[in-house]
Design an enzyme around this catalytic site. Structure first.
Site, PDB file in Angstrom:
ATOM      1  N   LYS A  81       0.869  -1.180  -0.108  1.00  0.00           N
ATOM      2  CA  LYS A  81      -0.012  -0.002  -0.019  1.00  0.00           C
ATOM      3  C   LYS A  81       0.992   1.179   0.028  1.00  0.00           C
ATOM      4  CE  LYS A  81      -3.918  -2.290   2.160  1.00  0.00           C
ATOM      5  NZ  LYS A  81      -4.799  -2.669   3.316  1.00  0.00           N
TER       6      LYS A  81
ATOM      7  N   GLN B 104      -5.223  -1.774   9.258  1.00  0.00           N
ATOM      8  CA  GLN B 104      -5.125  -3.205   8.894  1.00  0.00           C
ATOM      9  C   GLN B 104      -5.700  -4.289   9.711  1.00  0.00           C
ATOM     10  OE1 GLN B 104      -3.920  -3.290   5.841  1.00  0.00           O
ATOM     11  NE2 GLN B 104      -4.014  -5.713   5.935  1.00  0.00           N
TER      12      GLN B 104
ATOM     13  N   ASP C 204     -11.412   2.610   3.785  1.00  0.00           N
ATOM     14  CA  ASP C 204     -11.531   1.098   3.708  1.00  0.00           C
ATOM     15  C   ASP C 204     -13.173   0.981   3.721  1.00  0.00           C
ATOM     16  OD1 ASP C 204      -9.630  -0.781   3.356  1.00  0.00           O
ATOM     17  OD2 ASP C 204      -9.217  -0.858   5.393  1.00  0.00           O
TER      18      ASP C 204
HETATM   19  N1  GUN Z   1      -7.255  -7.179   5.410  1.00  0.00           N
HETATM   20  C1  GUN Z   1      -7.329  -8.078   4.439  1.00  0.00           C
HETATM   21  N2  GUN Z   1      -8.146  -6.908   3.597  1.00  0.00           N
HETATM   22  C2  GUN Z   1      -8.038  -5.857   4.218  1.00  0.00           C
HETATM   23  C3  GUN Z   1      -8.660  -4.728   3.712  1.00  0.00           C
HETATM   24  O1  GUN Z   1      -9.119  -4.480   2.625  1.00  0.00           O
HETATM   25  N3  GUN Z   1      -8.444  -3.661   4.525  1.00  0.00           N
HETATM   26  C4  GUN Z   1      -7.864  -3.573   5.626  1.00  0.00           C
HETATM   27  N4  GUN Z   1      -7.914  -2.731   6.418  1.00  0.00           N
HETATM   28  N5  GUN Z   1      -7.463  -4.915   6.158  1.00  0.00           N
HETATM   29  C5  GUN Z   1      -7.810  -5.807   5.269  1.00  0.00           C
END
Ligand code: GUN
Length: 287
Positions: free
Chosen positions: A54, A98, A121
């Protein structure tokens, strides 16, 4: 031979990111650099890789990013404090925590501490409700990436039968509501569904997000269907594979996404898009 279209998520992601880079540049010209803050708690190896990817994608797209790392024994109060200060930080337009968080954390309390207008998100309870009622501020990134893939390949949704296998808050549930919003008839299955092939065989659009290697075979797929594979599974030989048996299903499907280089690259792309969108909105309210 079946005339299947293989949807190249990597190529599409590159194209979409180029389009969005120019939006970021517009903002930068006006003195706003889109900013994303990522919070990670603990040392889950997969999460660490996702966060690294990211950060790299942000820098390539002209987005500022910062990572706030907490040890696995950090308290929820410390993490909440960090979120509160990021909410107030005008250089940060998007905040994401996350997942997964350590077991003793209350996911909804932590995520819902994020200011709704920075919840890139789309996991805040307000944004979940907004999505369900058709007024979403931010769409969760994986299903949003899948919608982008469907739209850009001109795969019709309205009136079609979409079957989503998986009921997670991150993929399955928001995916189902987004397809419903676009006029699909939606069936939500999960890993426990009895007689699963009875459902999958009638799907015009089949989205599989279960985490079971190659669980969908050609006999379970309607000829011509669009098959979207969200699974990323590591096989004993170290190779990656999806939830769909790509080799057999590509002989019947109309469209299919590969693993890797299918849905994966689109997920981070949508996160960049949501961060730019958050910065654009902040820029409008500033004026
Ligand atoms: N863990 C797995 N996929 C995601 C996601 O799309 N966002 C976040 N914050 N954590 C994740």
């Amino acid at each position: 031979m079946n005339n299947v279209q293989i949807i190249d998520g990597k190529k599409l992601a590159e194209l979409v990111r180029l389009e969005w880079k120019s939006r970021a540049e517009q903002l930068i010209k006006q003195g706003i650099k889109p900013g994303l803050a990522v919070i990670i708690v603990g040392e889950d190896p997969a999460s660490s890789i996702y966060v690294k990817n990211k950060v790299k994608a942000c820098s390539e797209a002209g987005i500022y990013s910062e990572v706030h790392r907490f040890q696995s024994d950090a308290s929820q109060a410390e993490v909440l404090q960090c979120i509160h200060s990021l909410n107030e930080n005008t250089n940060i337009h998007g905040i994401l925590v996350q997942l997964p968080l350590p077991m003793y954390f209350e996911n909804n309390r932590v995520i819902s501490a994020i200011a709704v207008e920075k919840d890139v998100d789309g996991f805040h309870l307000y944004n979940v409700g907004a999505l369900v009622t058709g007024n979403s501020l931010f769409s969760p990134c994986t299903p949003a990436g899948i919608m982008e893939m469907l739209h850009r390949n001109r795969i019709p949704i309205e009136g079609r039968h979409a079957v989503v296998i998986g009921r997670s808050n991150i993929v399955g549930k928001p995916m189902a509501f987004m397809l419903l919003e676009q006029g699909a008839t939606v069936t939500i299955c999960n890993s426990k569904t009895r007689n699963l092939p009875d459902f999958t065989r009638s799907a015009d659009i089949l989205v599989v997000a279960v985490g079971k290697p190659r669980m969908i075979n050609a006999a379970m797929v309607k000829p011509g269907a669009a098959v979207i594979d969200v699974g990323i599974n590591r096989l004993p030989d170290g190779k990656l594979c999806g939830d769909v048996d790509f080799e057999s299903v590509k002989e019947v499907a109309g469209y299919i996404t590969p693993v890797p280089n299918g849905v994966g690259p689109m997920t981070i792309t949508m996160l960049l898009g949501n961060t730019i969108l958050a910065a654009e909105r902040a820029n409008i309210t500033r004026k």
